[in-house]
Design a protein around this motif. Structure first.
Motif, short mmCIF file in Angstrom:
data_model
loop_
_atom_site.label_atom_id
_atom_site.label_comp_id
_atom_site.label_asym_id
_atom_site.label_seq_id
_atom_site.Cartn_x
_atom_site.Cartn_y
_atom_site.Cartn_z
N ASP B 27 0.84 -1.20 0.00
CA ASP B 27 0.00 0.00 0.00
C ASP B 27 0.88 1.25 0.00
O ASP B 27 0.60 2.23 -0.71
N ARG B 30 2.44 1.68 -3.45
CA ARG B 30 1.44 2.18 -4.41
C ARG B 30 1.24 3.67 -4.21
O ARG B 30 1.06 4.42 -5.17
N VAL B 36 2.53 -2.47 -8.09
CA VAL B 36 3.03 -3.45 -7.13
C VAL B 36 2.38 -4.81 -7.37
O VAL B 36 1.17 -4.91 -7.56
N GLN B 98 12.16 0.43 5.49
CA GLN B 98 13.26 1.32 5.09
C GLN B 98 13.56 1.16 3.59
O GLN B 98 13.74 2.15 2.88
N ALA B 101 10.93 2.85 1.66
CA ALA B 101 11.12 4.31 1.69
C ALA B 101 12.22 4.74 0.72
O ALA B 101 12.11 5.77 0.05
N GLU B 102 13.28 3.94 0.65
CA GLU B 102 14.36 4.26 -0.29
C GLU B 102 13.87 4.16 -1.73
O GLU B 102 14.23 4.99 -2.58
N ARG B 112 6.94 10.90 -0.43
CA ARG B 112 6.44 9.69 0.20
C ARG B 112 5.04 9.96 0.72
O ARG B 112 4.74 11.07 1.17
N PRO B 113 4.19 8.93 0.70
CA PRO B 113 2.83 9.16 1.20
C PRO B 113 2.80 9.36 2.71
O PRO B 113 1.93 10.05 3.23
N TYR B 114 3.73 8.76 3.43
CA TYR B 114 3.86 8.95 4.87
C TYR B 114 5.21 8.37 5.29
O TYR B 114 5.89 7.73 4.50
N ASP B 115 5.57 8.62 6.54
CA ASP B 115 6.88 8.14 7.01
C ASP B 115 6.88 6.62 7.10
O ASP B 115 5.89 6.01 7.52
N PRO B 116 8.02 6.00 6.76
CA PRO B 116 8.06 4.54 6.80
C PRO B 116 7.86 3.96 8.19
O PRO B 116 7.34 2.86 8.34
N GLU B 117 8.25 4.73 9.24
CA GLU B 117 8.03 4.17 10.59
C GLU B 117 6.55 4.06 10.91
O GLU B 117 6.14 3.26 11.76
N MET B 118 5.73 4.86 10.20
CA MET B 118 4.28 4.72 10.38
C MET B 118 3.80 3.36 9.88
O MET B 118 2.87 2.78 10.42
N VAL B 119 4.45 2.88 8.82
CA VAL B 119 4.10 1.56 8.29
C VAL B 119 4.38 0.49 9.35
O VAL B 119 3.56 -0.38 9.63
#
Lengths: 133, 130
Positions: B27, B30, B36, B98, B101-102, B112-119
């Motif tokens: 998600d 995408r 994906v 991570q 995100a890269e 980015r749609p949001y920070d990767p740590e949120m995932v």
């Protein structure tokens, strides 16, 4: 990459979109079907078997489920449906299979049986109808 | 029928046996503008890679601890048989986020749609509620 960079971001929570869980063991069919549903604006979760589906159903309740019948794993699609109906009698479910003749008369308000091969258009029309109501 | 409507969008194959983390990472990607393809196993990954209509550009492989050998073999097999496919291996969900995100930094969308740590937090919250 700095993971601590603070920028305004949208929250990673269940969005306003309607969620559809697709359970299909054939990768190409699953990928194409899910892509078609995403193009309709739905959020789609992909599961390759009923066991995976139960894993995601434990944490997210979708608005509709599309499931194949014949799949590897501990449950087939009809067994998954029976298990689901014990706890949720109204969640719309579309069951797809190439061997549905004996199940066709079981279509009711919330469960649809769709014979393979079907067109995505046919399936999407059922999805739209179900999720509109 | 082509799977992806926009052929100019790079395709990422996510190989992850865990449906919760696979869905969250997919998600996220995408949202970054990628097409994906989700594979739940190494067997599905092989099918996806061999399918010309899917035209995989990048493989993000989340290694399952109990099947480490299979996943490293898959990475090696991809490098040998599909040298144009970029392979990213992730040994846990933090690494997978991570890597995603890269990919986003090089992806079709600028942000980015949001920070990767949120995932990662989202996945942890889902698992905690299971």
């Amino acid at each position: 990459m700095n993971l601590n960079t603070k920028q305004p971001r949208q929250q990673v929570t269940r969005s306003d979109r309607l969620y559809i869980l697709v359970i299909e063991d054939e990768l190409l069919i699953r990928t194409m079907l899910c892509e078609a549903l995403r193009q309709e604006g739905y959020a789609v979760i992909e599961a390759s078997n009923a066991d995976d589906a139960l894993g995601i159903l434990a944490v997210i309740v979708p608005d509709l489920i599309v499931t194949d019948v014949r799949m590897p794993g501990s449950l087939d699609g009809t067994q998954l449906l029976a298990k689901l109906r014990k706890t949720n009698s109204t969640l719309p479910v579309i069951v797809t299979s190439g061997h549905l003749q004996h199940l066709a008369d079981r279509t009711n308000d919330h469960t649809h049986f769709l014979s393979k091969p079907y067109t995505f258009e046919t399936l999407i029309n059922i999805v739209r109808r179900e999720l509109r109501g | 029928m082509d799977v992806h409507t926009n052929q100019n969008v790079p395709s990422v194959l996510i190989v992850d046996a865990d449906i919760v983390s696979r869905h969250a990472i997919a998600d996220y990607l995408r949202g970054c503008g990628y097409a994906v393809v989700e594979a739940a196993s190494t067997e599905e990954a092989l099918i996806a890679l061999r399918e010309p209509r899917l035209s995989i550009d990048i493989a993000l492989i989340a290694v399952v601890e109990t099947e480490t050998k299979n996943y490293f073999e898959l990475a090696s097999w991809i490098r040998s048989n599909f040298p144009d496919v970029k392979v990213k291996l992730a040994v846990n969900i933090n690494r997978a986020a991570q890597s995603a995100a890269e990919l986003c930094d090089d992806g079709p969308h600028l942000e980015r749609p949001y920070d990767p740590e949120m995932v990662v937090d989202f996945i942890k919250r889902l698992r905690a509620g299971a």
